[in-house]
Enzyme design. Sequence first.
Site, PDB file in Angstrom:
ATOM      1  N   LYS A   1       0.839  -1.173   0.081  1.00 56.26           N
ATOM      2  CA  LYS A   1       0.230   0.174   0.029  1.00 56.26           C
ATOM      3  C   LYS A   1       0.940   1.169   0.081  1.00 56.26           C
ATOM      4  CE  LYS A   1      -2.306  -1.060   3.803  1.00 56.26           C
ATOM      5  NZ  LYS A   1      -1.701  -2.356   4.224  1.00 56.26           N
TER       6      LYS A   1
ATOM      7  N   ARG B   1      -9.185   0.942   9.855  1.00 54.01           N
ATOM      8  CA  ARG B   1      -8.736  -0.205  10.097  1.00 54.01           C
ATOM      9  C   ARG B   1      -9.796  -1.216  10.952  1.00 54.01           C
ATOM     10  NH1 ARG B   1      -2.871   0.594   9.543  1.00 54.01           N
ATOM     11  NH2 ARG B   1      -1.802  -1.412   9.793  1.00 54.01           N
TER      12      ARG B   1
ATOM     13  N   ARG C   1      11.616  -6.536   4.481  1.00 60.00           N
ATOM     14  CA  ARG C   1      11.539  -5.048   4.179  1.00 60.00           C
ATOM     15  C   ARG C   1      12.268  -4.291   5.121  1.00 60.00           C
ATOM     16  NH1 ARG C   1       5.323  -2.407   4.741  1.00 60.00           N
ATOM     17  NH2 ARG C   1       5.757  -2.629   6.954  1.00 60.00           N
TER      18      ARG C   1
ATOM     19  N   ARG D   1      11.771  -2.102  10.393  1.00 60.40           N
ATOM     20  CA  ARG D   1      10.940  -1.607  11.464  1.00 60.40           C
ATOM     21  C   ARG D   1      10.624  -2.786  12.526  1.00 60.40           C
ATOM     22  NH1 ARG D   1       5.338   0.026   8.347  1.00 60.40           N
ATOM     23  NH2 ARG D   1       4.488  -1.194  10.212  1.00 60.40           N
TER      24      ARG D   1
ATOM     25  N   ARG E   1      -0.135  -9.365  12.946  1.00 58.08           N
ATOM     26  CA  ARG E   1      -0.825  -8.279  12.329  1.00 58.08           C
ATOM     27  C   ARG E   1      -1.714  -8.790  11.031  1.00 58.08           C
ATOM     28  NH1 ARG E   1       4.599  -5.377  10.506  1.00 58.08           N
ATOM     29  NH2 ARG E   1       3.263  -4.088   9.312  1.00 58.08           N
TER      30      ARG E   1
HETATM   31  P1  AMP Z   1       1.192   0.430   9.399  1.00 57.30           P
HETATM   32  O1  AMP Z   1       2.322   1.115   9.038  1.00 57.30           O
HETATM   33  O2  AMP Z   1      -0.051   1.043   8.477  1.00 57.30           O
HETATM   34  O3  AMP Z   1       1.442  -1.092   9.043  1.00 57.30           O
HETATM   35  O4  AMP Z   1       1.041   0.459  10.778  1.00 57.30           O
HETATM   36  C1  AMP Z   1       1.937   0.130  11.925  1.00 57.30           C
HETATM   37  C2  AMP Z   1       1.062  -0.179  13.129  1.00 57.30           C
HETATM   38  O5  AMP Z   1       0.624   1.045  13.571  1.00 57.30           O
HETATM   39  C3  AMP Z   1       0.087  -1.094  13.246  1.00 57.30           C
HETATM   40  O6  AMP Z   1       0.504  -2.352  13.216  1.00 57.30           O
HETATM   41  C4  AMP Z   1      -0.713  -0.418  14.107  1.00 57.30           C
HETATM   42  O7  AMP Z   1      -0.027  -0.937  15.505  1.00 57.30           O
HETATM   43  C5  AMP Z   1      -0.513   1.008  14.206  1.00 57.30           C
HETATM   44  N1  AMP Z   1      -1.677   1.535  13.391  1.00 57.30           N
HETATM   45  C6  AMP Z   1      -1.426   2.287  12.188  1.00 57.30           C
HETATM   46  N2  AMP Z   1      -2.774   2.637  11.816  1.00 57.30           N
HETATM   47  C7  AMP Z   1      -3.685   2.117  12.443  1.00 57.30           C
HETATM   48  C8  AMP Z   1      -5.141   2.211  12.610  1.00 57.30           C
HETATM   49  N3  AMP Z   1      -5.844   2.996  11.514  1.00 57.30           N
HETATM   50  N4  AMP Z   1      -5.828   1.985  13.564  1.00 57.30           N
HETATM   51  C9  AMP Z   1      -5.110   1.251  14.714  1.00 57.30           C
HETATM   52  N5  AMP Z   1      -3.825   1.043  14.583  1.00 57.30           N
HETATM   53  C10 AMP Z   1      -2.972   1.500  13.576  1.00 57.30           C
END
Ligand code: AMP
Length: 213
Positions: free
Chosen positions: A13, A88, A127, A160, A171
């Site tokens: 994404k 989410r 990654r 990360r 996840r």
């Molecule tokens: P991402 O970079 O989108 O994979 O997000 C990394 C982490 O941030 C996720 O595993 C969640 O812990 C938190 N996170 C990001 N966006 C959200 C969201 N919309 N709702 C809840 N947690 C989020």
Amino acid sequence: MRIIFLGPPGAGKGTQAKLIVKDFHILQLSTGDLLRAHRTQGTDLGLKAMSYMDGGNLVPDEVILGMVAEEFQKPELQAGYILDGFPRTCPQAEGLDKLLVEQGQNLDHVLVLEVPDSELVRRLTARRSCSKCGHIYNLVFNPPKVDGFCDHDDSPLIHRSDDTEATVINRLKVYKDQTRPLIEHYKPMGLVRSIDGTGEVKDIYQRILIALK
Ligand code: AMP
């Protein structure tokens, strides 16, 4: 143009959103990036989010909705945006519906990037991203020219803390249980397009362009 990007972690994404942003002159709003910025700056919100993120769990809805509502005040978003990693959960989708009504805005597309689980685990554990510009690499499919450093600005690459195998598996489960059901929220609006997220970045992007027509 206003787009929601759904898809499991590692589906690409972030990479595809950056291409869309460049071609369509809209903003990318990534809640993951916003949370990581809060953590780097050591804000209260960042501290609150840390343990959820490191365990691969979702940060509470009220924290996310507060953060997104603040972002929505920015005039730059008027030109359009792509929401990457938000909403989410069902309460987040309902919160977004409300925000859109308040702003007098409609969504144009909900894109769902589809990639099999086995491929996602392989992608995520390999990654790496640039600590400065955020460019995303993959040690297997798309390595940097110099090991450990960004091709664009020579800054060190980071792994990360939530891209480890155990966290990635959690996840993916969280995505299936809480985020994938959002497809049903948006289906009645006729906005959902599924995109095959496997193969070369440029081929996936072509599929996205067709879906956006
Ligand atoms: P991402 O970079 O989108 O994979 O997000 C990394 C982490 O941030 C996720 O595993 C969640 O812990 C938190 N996170 C990001 N966006 C959200 C969201 N919309 N709702 C809840 N947690 C989020």
